[in-house]
Scaffold this active site. Structure first.
Site, PDB file in Angstrom:
ATOM      1  N   ARG A 198       0.851  -1.194   0.000  1.00 58.11           N
ATOM      2  CA  ARG A 198       0.000   0.000   0.000  1.00 58.11           C
ATOM      3  C   ARG A 198       0.886   1.244   0.000  1.00 58.11           C
ATOM      4  O   ARG A 198       1.623   1.470   0.960  1.00 58.11           O
ATOM      5  CB  ARG A 198      -0.891   0.002   1.241  1.00 58.11           C
ATOM      6  CG  ARG A 198      -1.825   1.214   1.360  1.00 58.11           C
ATOM      7  CD  ARG A 198      -2.625   1.124   2.661  1.00 58.11           C
ATOM      8  NE  ARG A 198      -3.396  -0.117   2.726  1.00 58.11           N
ATOM      9  CZ  ARG A 198      -3.955  -0.578   3.849  1.00 58.11           C
ATOM     10  NH1 ARG A 198      -3.838   0.085   4.975  1.00 58.11           N
ATOM     11  NH2 ARG A 198      -4.633  -1.714   3.821  1.00 58.11           N
ATOM     12  N   HIS A 219       1.429  -2.376   5.594  1.00 64.46           N
ATOM     13  CA  HIS A 219       1.239  -2.664   4.167  1.00 64.46           C
ATOM     14  C   HIS A 219       2.273  -1.916   3.314  1.00 64.46           C
ATOM     15  O   HIS A 219       2.683  -2.418   2.261  1.00 64.46           O
ATOM     16  CB  HIS A 219      -0.162  -2.248   3.726  1.00 64.46           C
ATOM     17  CG  HIS A 219      -1.241  -3.200   4.109  1.00 64.46           C
ATOM     18  ND1 HIS A 219      -1.544  -4.335   3.394  1.00 64.46           N
ATOM     19  CD2 HIS A 219      -2.116  -3.178   5.155  1.00 64.46           C
ATOM     20  CE1 HIS A 219      -2.559  -4.974   3.963  1.00 64.46           C
ATOM     21  NE2 HIS A 219      -2.925  -4.289   5.039  1.00 64.46           N
ATOM     22  N   ASP A 269      -4.020  -8.441   3.079  1.00 61.97           N
ATOM     23  CA  ASP A 269      -5.386  -8.671   3.521  1.00 61.97           C
ATOM     24  C   ASP A 269      -5.878  -9.851   2.698  1.00 61.97           C
ATOM     25  O   ASP A 269      -5.907  -9.778   1.461  1.00 61.97           O
ATOM     26  CB  ASP A 269      -6.259  -7.445   3.297  1.00 61.97           C
ATOM     27  CG  ASP A 269      -5.876  -6.280   4.190  1.00 61.97           C
ATOM     28  OD1 ASP A 269      -5.156  -6.494   5.183  1.00 61.97           O
ATOM     29  OD2 ASP A 269      -6.309  -5.152   3.891  1.00 61.97           O
ATOM     30  N   GLU A 284      -8.022  -7.520  13.181  1.00 57.65           N
ATOM     31  CA  GLU A 284      -8.541  -7.790  11.837  1.00 57.65           C
ATOM     32  C   GLU A 284      -8.233  -9.232  11.449  1.00 57.65           C
ATOM     33  O   GLU A 284      -7.066  -9.590  11.260  1.00 57.65           O
ATOM     34  CB  GLU A 284      -7.906  -6.829  10.818  1.00 57.65           C
ATOM     35  CG  GLU A 284      -8.224  -5.362  11.090  1.00 57.65           C
ATOM     36  CD  GLU A 284      -7.485  -4.406  10.177  1.00 57.65           C
ATOM     37  OE1 GLU A 284      -7.898  -3.242  10.089  1.00 57.65           O
ATOM     38  OE2 GLU A 284      -6.488  -4.826   9.539  1.00 57.65           O
ATOM     39  N   HIS A 289      -5.860  -9.750   8.211  1.00 58.46           N
ATOM     40  CA  HIS A 289      -4.603  -9.020   8.085  1.00 58.46           C
ATOM     41  C   HIS A 289      -3.436  -9.863   8.602  1.00 58.46           C
ATOM     42  O   HIS A 289      -3.401 -10.236   9.775  1.00 58.46           O
ATOM     43  CB  HIS A 289      -4.733  -7.721   8.895  1.00 58.46           C
ATOM     44  CG  HIS A 289      -3.518  -6.844   8.905  1.00 58.46           C
ATOM     45  ND1 HIS A 289      -3.510  -5.583   8.359  1.00 58.46           N
ATOM     46  CD2 HIS A 289      -2.277  -7.024   9.420  1.00 58.46           C
ATOM     47  CE1 HIS A 289      -2.327  -5.027   8.545  1.00 58.46           C
ATOM     48  NE2 HIS A 289      -1.557  -5.884   9.190  1.00 58.46           N
TER      49      HIS A 289
END
Length: 202
Positions: free
Chosen positions: A71, A116, A123, A181, A184
């Site tokens: 990311r 990320h 994910d 999460e 993740h």
């Protein structure tokens, strides 16, 4: 793109993906800065570990679906700007029904510096190889709520089992889970633990 970063689908044949932040289907309600292509990018080390995870999942009758990998930092900055905008209610019911935008950061669902951006976090979820359907997990990607935590109460037994299977597959392949999460996972021996990259996905 950094020489050690690659398109995951080119190095893990057969893996499925749906790069949510390159689409309108994410908590901001539109494509996010830095995601110019619906592809998943990651380090070569990440891809090697995902190959192992894919093999473990296949043995159990599942395949892997990736929602995000590398990311760009500019995407994280975009999240921060979005969180400061007035609430319009478009994505709140699905993604953050019980908190306000600013609380995403306070509660650990979104970070100003994301793992990320180091290139070795994904994910991920499971899908059934026999039907192609996503495995039920008791909540979708980026549902920022306590129901998304590992060990959450209120998750049905078969959903909890699927979460456990994903956890087993990923941890057995060299990844660490994130408590808040269920989707993740970060490579334990990530090659760039202190570097946050910002090149676009294109």
């Amino acid at each position: 793109m950094n020489d050690d970063f690659v398109f995951v689908d080119e190095h893990v044949p057969g893996i499925r993906w749906d790069a949510k932040y390159a689409t309108w289907d994410n908590f901001t309600g539109k494509p996010v800065d830095g995601y110019r292509a619906n592809r998943i990018v990651g380090t070569r080390a990440l891809c090697s570990a995902l190959k192992e995870a894919q093999a473990r999942a296949e043995y159990l009758g599942f395949g892997l679906v990736l929602w995000d990998g590398y990311r760009p930092q500019r995407a994280v900055d975009c999240f921060l700007r979005w969180s400061e905008l007035p609430e319009d209610g478009r994505t709140k019911p699905r993604h953050y029904p019980n908190i306000e935008r600013a609380e995403m950061f306070e509660k650990g669902y979104v970070a100003t510096k994301s793992g990320h951006s180091r290139g070795s976090t994904v994910d991920v979820t499971l899908y059934h190889l026999d039907t192609g359907d996503l495995a039920a997990m008791g909540g979708g990607h980026d549902l920022m709520d306590s129901i998304s935590h590992h060990g959450a109460e209120g998750v049905k037994q078969f959903e909890a089992r699927n979460r456990h299977l994903l956890h087993s597959v990923m941890e057995g392949s060299g990844f660490s889970a994130y408590d808040c999460e269920w989707w993740h996972y970060t490579l334990k021996d990530e090659p760039y633990p202190d570097t946050y990259f910002d090149f676009p996905i294109a």
